[in-house]
Design an enzyme around this catalytic site. Structure first.
Site, short mmCIF file in Angstrom:
data_model
loop_
_atom_site.label_atom_id
_atom_site.label_comp_id
_atom_site.label_asym_id
_atom_site.label_seq_id
_atom_site.Cartn_x
_atom_site.Cartn_y
_atom_site.Cartn_z
N LYS A 34 51.08 43.66 56.58
CA LYS A 34 50.69 44.33 57.53
C LYS A 34 50.90 45.93 57.57
CE LYS A 34 51.04 40.37 60.31
NZ LYS A 34 50.74 39.67 59.59
N CYS A 35 50.75 46.39 56.58
CA CYS A 35 50.98 47.80 56.23
C CYS A 35 49.60 48.59 55.83
CB CYS A 35 51.95 48.35 55.13
SG CYS A 35 52.08 49.95 54.72
N GLY A 36 49.57 50.21 56.53
CA GLY A 36 48.71 49.81 56.41
C GLY A 36 47.21 50.66 55.03
#
Length: 159
Positions: A34-36
């Site tokens: 869920k990280c950029g």
């Protein structure tokens, strides 16, 4: 000590002796779905597919230590990596990459190649490149795209 002196628990719960990677070039990445920077999964997969037959191993270490960006259990992490990014490279169980419960592999990596201000991992997708002897040769910031490391990987693979 080098990378080959460690064992890890893989995402399926099985123990992997990293001595099995003797003779391989290993790129270790702390990951979060869920990280950029999660789009790097696809870029890492491309490198893995392109060079795995030449001795490249990419080893992802999921971690939830940065803004709750890997909240799921190991099964959810594996499903997200495969379904959303096509990941086939090996993943470990979720680990801590900094702090009191730091995984021993990350303790080794961060001591071998400290960051700019200190040893600690600052964010997801920090990358460590390990040569065929198990020695850490480079550390890359999260914003460094995997393709920017490709020439160094090819050099270590002697391609």
């Amino acid at each position: 000590m080098n990378l080959h002196d460690y064992k890890v628990t893989m995402i399926d719960g099985k123990t992997k002796d990293l001595a099995e990677y003797k003779g391989s070039v290993v790129l270790i990445v702390n990951t979060a779905t869920k990280c950029g920077f999660a789009k790097q999964f696809s870029q890492l997969e491309r490198l893995y597919e392109q060079y795995k037959d030449n001795g490249l191993v990419i080893l992802g270490f999921p971690s939830n230590q940065f803004l709750n960006q890997e909240p799921g259990d190991n099964d959810e992490v594996l499903t997200a990596c495969r379904k959303n990014y096509g990941v086939s490279f090996p993943l470990t169980e979720k680990v801590d990459v900094k702090g009191a419960d730091i995984h021993p592999v990350f303790e080794f990596l961060t001591k071998a190649k400290p960051g700019l201000l200190n040893e600690s991992i600052k964010w997801n997708f920090t990358k460590f490149l390990v040569n065929h002897n198990g020695d850490v040769v480079a550390r890359y910031a999260p914003k460094t795209k995997p393709e920017a490391i490709e020439s160094k990987i090819k050099e270590l693979l002697e391609l």
